[in-house]
Design an enzyme around this catalytic site. Structure first.
Site, mmCIF file in Angstrom:
data_model
loop_
_atom_site.group_PDB
_atom_site.id
_atom_site.type_symbol
_atom_site.label_atom_id
_atom_site.label_comp_id
_atom_site.label_asym_id
_atom_site.label_seq_id
_atom_site.Cartn_x
_atom_site.Cartn_y
_atom_site.Cartn_z
ATOM 1 N N HIS A 157 30.612 16.176 16.141
ATOM 2 C CA HIS A 157 31.369 16.207 17.172
ATOM 3 C C HIS A 157 32.769 17.025 17.067
ATOM 4 O O HIS A 157 33.742 16.877 17.561
ATOM 5 C CB HIS A 157 31.802 14.844 18.099
ATOM 6 N N SER A 278 48.985 41.295 10.040
ATOM 7 C CA SER A 278 48.976 41.717 11.566
ATOM 8 C C SER A 278 49.863 43.151 11.421
ATOM 9 O O SER A 278 50.868 43.176 10.532
ATOM 10 C CB SER A 278 49.576 40.683 12.403
ATOM 11 N N LYS A 284 51.193 37.077 9.145
ATOM 12 C CA LYS A 284 49.831 36.666 9.659
ATOM 13 C C LYS A 284 48.790 36.941 8.232
ATOM 14 O O LYS A 284 49.163 37.675 7.562
ATOM 15 C CB LYS A 284 49.242 37.763 10.593
ATOM 16 N N GLU A 291 35.392 36.410 11.198
ATOM 17 C CA GLU A 291 35.138 36.574 12.518
ATOM 18 C C GLU A 291 34.033 37.407 12.869
ATOM 19 O O GLU A 291 33.184 37.287 14.042
ATOM 20 C CB GLU A 291 36.534 36.966 13.100
#
Ligand code: ARG
Length: 459
Positions: A157, A278, A284, A291
């Site tokens: 979970h 970024s 960043k 992704e």
């Protein structure tokens, strides 16, 4: 002017819109190698059974080889008007070698030709992806062996559950990818029959030798029913289904990399090679590759659903609908090649933070099961009672803001007077993982043994 291939019946050409919707040369040119391979086998067979002369076959062979060179060097004059790769190559062949080129299509149709080309393309793709899967599995196995004893939190979970090891976690993916390979292998074995010679749909009256072409093209034999041969694409559906499952596995792993590289987790770091910065936020470090691997499953399972929908309700045998099979197949295979390469790259690149992993492994009362098991083993408590006692101890520790090993012996005995100091041995994460020696369990000795087994299997 009429069509070069069916000009006998036709006096006028197609409308521009007809040509635009009909043409597949924009994408099916990817199958040129398979198309030439199939034509070479077909021509050799036609000569063998005496349908064409040895001179014709030689001319066809030379012409096709020259065409291969033209395509490779980007000099081939692809034509939309010639619809697809089959007619582009055949027309060019006739341009180059004359009469002999016009004899190649004897006892053959584009229907069995395209069924053959797609099969050959999928079979080649399976072989390529199989090699890449093996490479990814090797990368995971190496890192698993290296981190066989690196403790980390195991989750259910997405909540802290029990301590595990990074090695055990990585080997879980090796198991999944091993099944993906085996699924692709099953698909390859089942599809390895040659449809060539089914002709348009009913076979042919020429005395062709389908066993000969099947053998020449590396098939186990010819397909047994001509209608099925030109009507079926379930081999492609099976391929896309196997890829979709594999993409799902890669997506889960990619999601874990996204989580693990998040500073709140801080489990692993990716180098500059597999992250991007970024344009506005200087601090960043984004895990874009992970992704994208996480997202690629959308196109792959999209291709599966797309082709299932095309094939559904399609009456036998060939329908032009089936031309829609190719873009999804090509895209899914190419997407998977990239996703597998990116995943293997990240596996080799990632730097686990072992101190952080260890700290996280102990958080969230993750050794509570070990405590309960100790009460069962040492005090002979029924497991349900041990579960209750442990639950009360967890509540007590939580209220005091300490973990289980932070409770004193007196505090432990207040819940169960027979508890003695031996209990502290099972509360560490190292003791917890080391104790789980059941077959397939998380203990570092198991992980090392499994990694060695996989290394041998993948050698
Ligand atoms: N381009 C076609 C396809 O991809 C080849 C087969 C065409 N056959 C036909 N009878 N129109 O399916």
């Amino acid at each position: 002017q009429g069509n070069q291939q069916w000009g006998g019946r036709y006096s006028a050409g197609p409308s521009a819109i007809m040509e635009a919707i009909n043409a597949s040369i924009g994408f099916d040119r990817k199958m040129w190698r398979q198309d030439i391979r199939g034509s070479l086998a077909h021509a050799a067979m036609l000569r063998h059974v005496g349908i064409i002369s040895a001179d014709d076959e030689a001319a066809i062979r030379e012409g096709l080889s020259a065409i291969g060179t033209e395509i490779e060097s980007g000099e081939f004059p692809f034509s939309e008007a010639l619809e697809d790769i089959h007619m582009n190559i055949e027309a060019r062949l006739t341009e180059r070698v004359g009469e002999a080129g016009k004899r190649l299509h004897t006892a053959r149709s584009r229907n069995d030709q395209v069924a053959l080309d797609v099969r050959l393309w999928v079979r080649d793709a399976i072989d390529g992806l199989d090699g890449q899967l093996a490479d990814l599995m090797r990368a995971l196995t190496e890192r698993a062996d290296e981190h066989a004893a690196t403790v980390m939190p195991g989750f259910t979970h997405l909540q802290p559950a029990q301590p595990t090891t990074l090695g055990h976690h990585l080997l879980a993916y090796v198991e999944m990818l091993g099944r993906d390979r085996s699924r692709l292998g099953d698909c390859r074995a089942r599809m390895n029959e040659s449809p060539l010679g089914a002709a348009a749909l009913c076979g042919t009256g020429f005395n062709i030798d389908r066993h000969m072409t099947a053998a020449a093209l590396g098939f186990d034999g010819p397909t047994r029913n001509s209608l099925d041969s030109v009507a079926s694409r379930d081999f492609a559906l099976e391929f896309l289904a196997a890829l979709s499952i594999c993409a799902t596995h890669l997506s889960r792993f990619a999601e874990e990399i996204v989580l693990w590289t998040n500073p709140y987790f801080g489990f692993v770091k990716l180098s500059d090679a597999y992250t991007t910065g970024s344009s506005i936020m200087p601090q960043k470090r984004n895990p874009d590759a992970a992704e994208l691997v996480r997202a690629k499953v959308g196109r792959v399972s999209g291709a599966l659903i797309g082709l299932m929908t095309v094939m559904k309700g399609l009456p036998l045998t060939y329908g032009k609908d089936m031309q829609e099979d190719k873009e999804g197949i090509f895209d899914a295979a190419e997407t998977m090649a990239l996703a597998l390469a990116a995943t293997a790259g990240m596996v080799r690149d990632m730097k686990p933070d072992t101190a952080r992993l260890r700290e996280a492994a102990g958080a969230g009362f993750s050794t509570a099961t070990d405590l309960a098991d100790w009460l069962v083993r040492e005090l002979r408590l029924p497991f349900r009672d041990a579960h209750h006692v442990t639950g009360r101890l967890v509540a007590k520790a939580e209220a005091r803001g300490v973990d289980l090993s932070g409770l004193s012996l007196e505090e432990l005995q207040a819940e169960e007077p027979r508890i003695h100091s031996g209990i502290f041995h099972v509360l560490s994460v190292e003791a917890s993982v080391a104790s789980r020696t059941s077959y397939g369990g998380t203990a570092p000795v198991n992980v090392r043994r499994m990694a060695a087994e996989w290394r041998e299997r993948l050698a």
